[in-house]
Design a protein around this motif. Sequence first.
Motif, short mmCIF file in Angstrom:
data_model
loop_
_atom_site.label_atom_id
_atom_site.label_comp_id
_atom_site.label_asym_id
_atom_site.label_seq_id
_atom_site.Cartn_x
_atom_site.Cartn_y
_atom_site.Cartn_z
N TRP A 64 6.10 -63.81 6.94
CA TRP A 64 6.14 -62.45 7.45
C TRP A 64 6.67 -62.43 8.89
O TRP A 64 6.97 -61.38 9.44
N HIS A 88 0.83 -59.44 2.30
CA HIS A 88 1.88 -58.45 2.07
C HIS A 88 1.38 -57.04 2.43
O HIS A 88 2.09 -56.26 3.06
N GLU A 89 0.18 -56.74 2.03
CA GLU A 89 -0.39 -55.42 2.36
C GLU A 89 -0.52 -55.22 3.85
O GLU A 89 -0.16 -54.17 4.40
N GLY A 94 2.74 -54.77 5.45
CA GLY A 94 3.29 -53.45 5.17
C GLY A 94 2.57 -52.34 5.92
O GLY A 94 2.89 -51.17 5.76
#
Lengths: 395, 395
Positions: free
Chosen positions: B104, B139-140, B143
């Motif tokens: 990320w 990922h959450e 995001g």
Amino acid sequence: MIRTQGVTAPEGFRATGIAAGIKASGALDLALVFNEGPDYAAAGLVTRNQVKAAPVLWTQQVLTTGRLRAVILNSGGANACTGPQGFQDTHATAEAVATALSDWGTETGAIEVAVCSTGLIGDRLPMDKVLSGVTEIVHELAGGLTGGDEAARAIMTTDTVPKQVALHHADNWTVGAMVKGAGMIAPSLATMLCVLTTDAVAGPAALQEALRKAAAHTFDRLDIDGCCSTNDTVLLLSSGASAITPSQSELDEAVLRVCDDLCAQLQADAEGVTKRITVTVTGAASEDDALVGARMVARDSLVKTALFGSDPNWGRVLACIGMAPFKVDAERTTLQFNGIPVWQDGAPTPGARDVDLSGADIAVTIDLAAGAAQASVRTTDLSHGYVEENSAYSS
Amino acid sequence: MIRTQGVTAPEGFRATGIAAGIKASGALDLALVFNEGPDYAAAGLVTRNQVKAAPVLWTQQVLTTGRLRAVILNSGGANACTGPQGFQDTHATAEAVATALSDWGTETGAIEVAVCSTGLIGDRLPMDKVLSGVTEIVHELAGGLTGGDEAARAIMTTDTVPKQVALHHADNWTVGAMVKGAGMIAPSLATMLCVLTTDAVAGPAALQEALRKAAAHTFDRLDIDGCCSTNDTVLLLSSGASAITPSQSELDEAVLRVCDDLCAQLQADAEGVTKRITVTVTGAASEDDALVGARMVARDSLVKTALFGSDPNWGRVLACIGMAPFKVDAERTTLQFNGIPVWQDGAPTPGARDVDLSGADIAVTIDLAAGAAQASVRTTDLSHGYVEENSAYSS
């Protein structure tokens, strides 16, 4: 070992129990054990609790003489935390027993009468009922009405069955006993009143030695709820009526066997019991380590509730023993339920979650692999029955 | 103190929780707390149990650096007593978090990731679900989906409510926290996972000092059932994002207040709780005596069942304190229930049996009249709910 006989099994003892009105229910609540001699040797152990009931303080004093003629016991009230008045009540009870026995022709002093009480802590006894009960019970004994079974029933509180046993030695002497106890049972005397009698010839020192050794391996290793009472008393009286003098080791062995049987009875009738559990620690560096470890597991609420649910939740046992005040190496420790390994070589066994614990007897064994010492503690499960019984006891 | 905010209340922290499928129920079971910096100071405390879960062993290692970028927590399995494979699972989880965070754009090493697990002892985690869950949760967060409330929910086991709190200091810095725990709670860390965050500027040593002091007076004085778990972990992370450097005493005070509030939440949601009980020993010769005495009473099954029944059975409290390893003089000791004396001057008070304990909060106070030290322990009653919940946990 005969469980239908108790304190009157040995020669030279009379006993009975009556309903003196101390219990509101009208149940038997006053017991007398009388030693007819020819010897009156006695020994005893009392609770190690710093808060001792009045009858315990009295009985400690009379035991210093090594001599007892009688034991008066009541249920329906512990006479604990009752102040100087409570002690006067105990003294007055012993005096009343001595006077009634003397009137009957057996010259007796209050100092020869032990007193035991059991029941709710904090209330004074209804002394009018106790004192008239004393007159009545001595009268019954004098009239030849004797019943060890009634005595065993009269000391019951939350007990559901009377508990007594007798062991007849091949050499023609006998040890008999009765006990009560159901909750508030922990090492440093399982909470209870217990009277043992024998017609063997044995002096106070021999009796004390036998009792001390036996208690250390029996009553002190019974732990129902980790709670130690204010009233625990174990007495051993000898009448010498058999005229047989056993060796110390013979006496030790007989007293141990009787106390062990009484412990099994106490465990089986414990408050709320649905499982009889024996926790054994083996492979300990010392017997003290083994005993401390076994006690920890026997007192662990999460272990006890799991076993109530027949749940082989071995992780709770391992977590519990991990808090021991001595070194525990989980990788080397082995756990067994009913002899079936559930944790060994640092991992659970394949069938660990499927061990059948639905029976009434459960053996939990913990091998520390740290030495050769071992010890066992008897306990029971933590059930709805225990909570029910103890959340509504005094009200 | 705001209980609708938790670990994301301070600047510089993101967190969320997801359902990774570790729990069969499909409930939230994986949480991530991520420190965006600019500082990454961290401190922590873990269980004193000798049997430590794999994530505890891992987290002890990473804490030696005084630096953490993230904490990954799961419910649905304790990963305790799972052997070398269990430790590899923990390590793989930390590696997966580090890799996902690096992907990320936040370069992170596994050594910067603490791992916490809670649930049943003895089973390995379903690593396929844990690892895919790690990818999803990072990922959450990446995001922008962030929710301290979801994180607090994802660490629940038998907890019935999520527990979080935030304290905003007047000088514009904040401490936030989340905690889980309901049973197996005893001193030497109440059993639980707890993550505290702050945007104050504070190094690892300052954080450790604040945490150590706070735990000694809060988590270490919460005792639900005397059982200490294998997984207890308390972490305190600082982002420094407020650019404010509080004094040590300001930090100590804030962390103490947050931990104290979390303890009140843990007590109120303890397994089977119907009464919130605070046992206070005053007039002790030392604080250690006071604490030992209060713990004994807080752990006493007969006291706890009596209070479940709203029964002012003060005799059980006196009998319990009588087993203390220090001198207790019952004649000088005073007992109070909810501030009402029930035992003083060596005798029960006239209304002792009538004290109303029907409310949800009960204060038991024992004045030993032996000195000036005091201590309190929070506990709960021993109820049918506790027995029910713990006799059917793993099955």
